[in-house]
Structure formats: C-alpha cells, structure tokens
Design an enzyme around this catalytic site. Structure first.
Site, PDB file in Angstrom:
ATOM      1  N   TYR A 130      -5.906 105.561 -64.752  1.00 44.94           N
ATOM      2  CA  TYR A 130      -4.709 106.297 -64.293  1.00 44.94           C
ATOM      3  C   TYR A 130      -4.113 107.114 -65.438  1.00 44.94           C
ATOM      4  CZ  TYR A 130       0.337 106.623 -63.190  1.00 44.94           C
ATOM      5  OH  TYR A 130       1.633 107.050 -63.016  1.00 44.94           O
TER       6      TYR A 130
HETATM    7  N1  LIG Z   1       5.243 103.964 -60.833  1.00 42.61           N
HETATM    8  C1  LIG Z   1       5.695 104.296 -62.032  1.00 42.61           C
HETATM    9  O1  LIG Z   1       6.311 103.496 -62.769  1.00 42.61           O
HETATM   10  C2  LIG Z   1       5.494 105.713 -62.515  1.00 42.61           C
HETATM   11  C3  LIG Z   1       5.916 106.046 -63.803  1.00 42.61           C
HETATM   12  C4  LIG Z   1       5.796 107.370 -64.215  1.00 42.61           C
HETATM   13  C5  LIG Z   1       5.271 108.330 -63.371  1.00 42.61           C
HETATM   14  N2  LIG Z   1       4.830 107.980 -62.133  1.00 42.61           N
HETATM   15  C6  LIG Z   1       4.306 109.057 -61.275  1.00 42.61           C
HETATM   16  O2  LIG Z   1       5.418 109.644 -60.623  1.00 42.61           O
HETATM   17  C7  LIG Z   1       4.987 110.282 -59.401  1.00 42.61           C
HETATM   18  C8  LIG Z   1       5.918 109.887 -58.269  1.00 42.61           C
HETATM   19  O3  LIG Z   1       5.908 108.486 -58.117  1.00 42.61           O
HETATM   20  P1  LIG Z   1       6.425 107.825 -56.759  1.00 42.61           P
HETATM   21  O4  LIG Z   1       6.751 106.414 -57.060  1.00 42.61           O
HETATM   22  O5  LIG Z   1       7.405 108.726 -56.110  1.00 42.61           O
HETATM   23  O6  LIG Z   1       5.061 107.853 -55.930  1.00 42.61           O
HETATM   24  P2  LIG Z   1       4.815 107.343 -54.427  1.00 42.61           P
HETATM   25  O7  LIG Z   1       6.068 106.840 -53.816  1.00 42.61           O
HETATM   26  O8  LIG Z   1       3.608 106.475 -54.453  1.00 42.61           O
HETATM   27  O9  LIG Z   1       4.480 108.728 -53.675  1.00 42.61           O
HETATM   28  C9  LIG Z   1       3.250 109.321 -53.806  1.00 42.61           C
HETATM   29  C10 LIG Z   1       3.213 110.521 -52.897  1.00 42.61           C
HETATM   30  O10 LIG Z   1       1.888 111.088 -52.961  1.00 42.61           O
HETATM   31  C11 LIG Z   1       1.441 111.244 -51.623  1.00 42.61           C
HETATM   32  N3  LIG Z   1      -0.006 111.173 -51.530  1.00 42.61           N
HETATM   33  C12 LIG Z   1      -0.813 110.136 -51.873  1.00 42.61           C
HETATM   34  N4  LIG Z   1      -2.091 110.438 -51.594  1.00 42.61           N
HETATM   35  C13 LIG Z   1      -2.075 111.688 -51.060  1.00 42.61           C
HETATM   36  C14 LIG Z   1      -3.070 112.547 -50.566  1.00 42.61           C
HETATM   37  N5  LIG Z   1      -4.353 112.166 -50.560  1.00 42.61           N
HETATM   38  N6  LIG Z   1      -2.725 113.766 -50.093  1.00 42.61           N
HETATM   39  C15 LIG Z   1      -1.418 114.159 -50.083  1.00 42.61           C
HETATM   40  N7  LIG Z   1      -0.426 113.379 -50.537  1.00 42.61           N
HETATM   41  C16 LIG Z   1      -0.748 112.165 -51.014  1.00 42.61           C
HETATM   42  C17 LIG Z   1       2.069 110.083 -50.870  1.00 42.61           C
HETATM   43  O11 LIG Z   1       1.953 110.288 -49.491  1.00 42.61           O
HETATM   44  P3  LIG Z   1       2.081 109.028 -48.460  1.00 42.61           P
HETATM   45  O12 LIG Z   1       3.550 108.894 -48.202  1.00 42.61           O
HETATM   46  O13 LIG Z   1       1.315 109.469 -47.277  1.00 42.61           O
HETATM   47  O14 LIG Z   1       1.489 107.836 -49.143  1.00 42.61           O
HETATM   48  C18 LIG Z   1       3.473 110.185 -51.420  1.00 42.61           C
HETATM   49  O15 LIG Z   1       4.152 111.278 -50.821  1.00 42.61           O
HETATM   50  C19 LIG Z   1       3.539 109.871 -59.214  1.00 42.61           C
HETATM   51  O16 LIG Z   1       2.703 110.922 -59.650  1.00 42.61           O
HETATM   52  C20 LIG Z   1       3.369 108.666 -60.148  1.00 42.61           C
HETATM   53  O17 LIG Z   1       2.055 108.524 -60.624  1.00 42.61           O
HETATM   54  C21 LIG Z   1       4.931 106.688 -61.676  1.00 42.61           C
END
Ligand SMILES: NC(=O)c1ccc[n+]([C@@H]2O[C@H](COP(=O)([O-])OP(=O)(O)OC[C@H]3O[C@@H](n4cnc5c(N)ncnc54)[C@H](OP(=O)(O)O)[C@@H]3O)[C@@H](O)[C@H]2O)c1
Length: 218
Positions: A130
């Site tokens: 990742y």
């Molecule tokens: N988790 C952490 O602590 C952390 C830290 C730093 C940065 N981040 C990054 O910050 C960003 C936002 O995080 P978040 O928690 O808001 O993520 P999230 O809630 O998991 O949302 C991910 C989004 O991507 C969409 N998605 C996934 N697969 C897809 C596909 N094949 N085609 C189109 N859309 C797709 C999901 O759609 P669905 O609703 O259909 O699933 C959802 O809208 C991400 O890039 C994550 O990696 C995360």
C-alpha cells in the site's frame, strides 16, 4: 465557482468533501461504483457518475468527469487485496492525470499518506505494498505538468471534525478525523494559489484558513 469531479466520492473523506464543496457553492460530480450509491450522492447535491476505476479507461473516466475543471482523487482499496491496491491506489491517480489531460483540466488534488504511516505497527506485505503504491501515485502526480496538490493526512479517524489542524510540508506524525481532512481539502480547493505542494496534515491547533494562508505566503 468550480466544477469538481471526486474519485472516491462515497468514501469517508470523499462524501464529506462533496457535501462541503456543494455548501461552498461549487458544482460536484461524484464517481461511485454501485448503482444504489447514486441517490445518497444526489441527496447531498452531488451529481452521481457510475464507474469502477479499476475497469475504466482514462477516456471513460474523462467521459464521467465531463464538464469538470478540478479533479480530486480520494479513492482507496482499503486493504481489499494487493492487486486492488495496485489498481486503485497506484494506477488510479495516473488514470486521473490522463483523464484530466483529455479534458483540459489543470488542477488535481490527491489524498495520499504520510511516509511515516504504520511505522509503529507490525510490518505486513499488504501495508508495505500500500505504501509503495501510494508513493508511486505521488510520483506520477508530482512529475505531471498539472497544478497538483498532494495531501498526506495522518491516521484517519471517525472522530468529530475540527476547524483547526497542523499542516505543512514536513510535520510530526499524528492522526486526524476524516471530517477535518475534508474541511482542509475544501479550504485548499478554495485557494487555488496553493499548488505544486506536498502537504502533511494532522490534528492541531491552527485554524484551517490560517494554515492555508501560511502555505500561500510560503
Ligand atoms: N486509513 C488511513 O488511516 C489513511 C491514512 C492516510 C491516507 N489514507 C487515504 O485517504 C484516502 C481516503 O480514505 P477514506 O478513509 O476516505 O477511504 P474509504 O472510506 O475507504 O473510501 C474509499 C473510496 O474509494 C472508492 N473506491 C474503492 N474502490 C473503487 C473502485 N474500484 N472504483 C471507484 N471507486 C472506488 C470507495 O467506493 P465504495 O464506497 O464503493 O467502497 C470509496 O468512495 C484513501 O486514498 C486512503 O488510502 C488513509
């Protein structure tokens, strides 16, 4: 006011961002995977565009983003497998760059991750992959000709949103609520003079508008 296309519009950060941008007066198009997500987006004032970033070509992505002049990439595979992480977190932003070029869109905002993320947890192949894919996406965006901003939030939480943060090119690691990330991203989008910057972001004491203004002065 801008017309903003969000990839990841139904996600934790993306859904909150869509609502905030609409409230700020922007037009927003939100990419969603499942048909039943369209109504929720429409209720928030976001125009739904269905598509799966894994399957879509840059041309199809451009078709979905028709009319937009700003693109936001905040999608993520969320630990759903190595191949999906490659295809979404790694390849997705490169497709967004291609789609932006096809449409003549010049501004792109990428939600990425701190390089320090996960340092205190046990190493796993999935997490290492990742982080490598997130970095690969950062490189694609940072070496593009676009007016990009790469936002690197700390560990995301579902805590209540705050109007204060710590934000800058190099800050200590920490966590931050998804709602606060959305507020900071909305403020950055409302301040287009901040561009070609990698910005780290955690909870902190500085009002978001002041933190963004400090970036502009820098
Ligand atoms: N988790 C952490 O602590 C952390 C830290 C730093 C940065 N981040 C990054 O910050 C960003 C936002 O995080 P978040 O928690 O808001 O993520 P999230 O809630 O998991 O949302 C991910 C989004 O991507 C969409 N998605 C996934 N697969 C897809 C596909 N094949 N085609 C189109 N859309 C797709 C999901 O759609 P669905 O609703 O259909 O699933 C959802 O809208 C991400 O890039 C994550 O990696 C995360």
């Amino acid at each position: 006011m801008a017309n903003i296309f969000i990839i990841g519009a139904t996600g934790g950060v993306g859904s909150k961002l869509g609502r905030l941008l609409v409230r700020s007066g922007h037009s927003v198009i939100g990419l969603h995977r499942k048909p039943d997500q369209a109504a929720g987006l429409a209720d928030d004032g976001v125009s739904p565009a269905q598509g799966d970033i894994i399957e879509m070509t840059p041309e199809q992505l451009a078709q979905a983003a028709q009319g937009a002049d700003v693109m936001v990439f905040t999608a993520g595979a969320a630990g759903s497998g190595l191949d999906r992480t490659t295809a979404i977190d790694g390849d997705g932003p490169a497709k967004a760059i291609e789609a932006a070029r096809l449409l003549g869109i010049t501004r792109l905002y990428l939600v990425s991750a701190f390089p320090e993320a996960g340092r205190q947890r046990e190493r796993s192949d999935g997490f290492e992959h990742y982080m490598a894919e997130k970095k690969r996406a950062d490189v694609a965006v940072a070496t593009s000709e676009l007016e990009w901003v790469i936002l690197r939030p700390g560990t995301l939480t579902d805590a209540e949103g705050q109007d204060t943060v710590t934000m800058g090119p190099a800050i200590l690691y920490g966590s931050i609520a998804r709602e606060t990330v959305a507020r900071a991203l909305c403020a950055l989008i409302n301040q287009p003079s901040v561009c070609r910057e990698i910005i780290e972001l955690t909870d902190g004491p500085t009002p978001i508008d002041e933190a963004v203004a400090a970036l502009r002065q820098g």
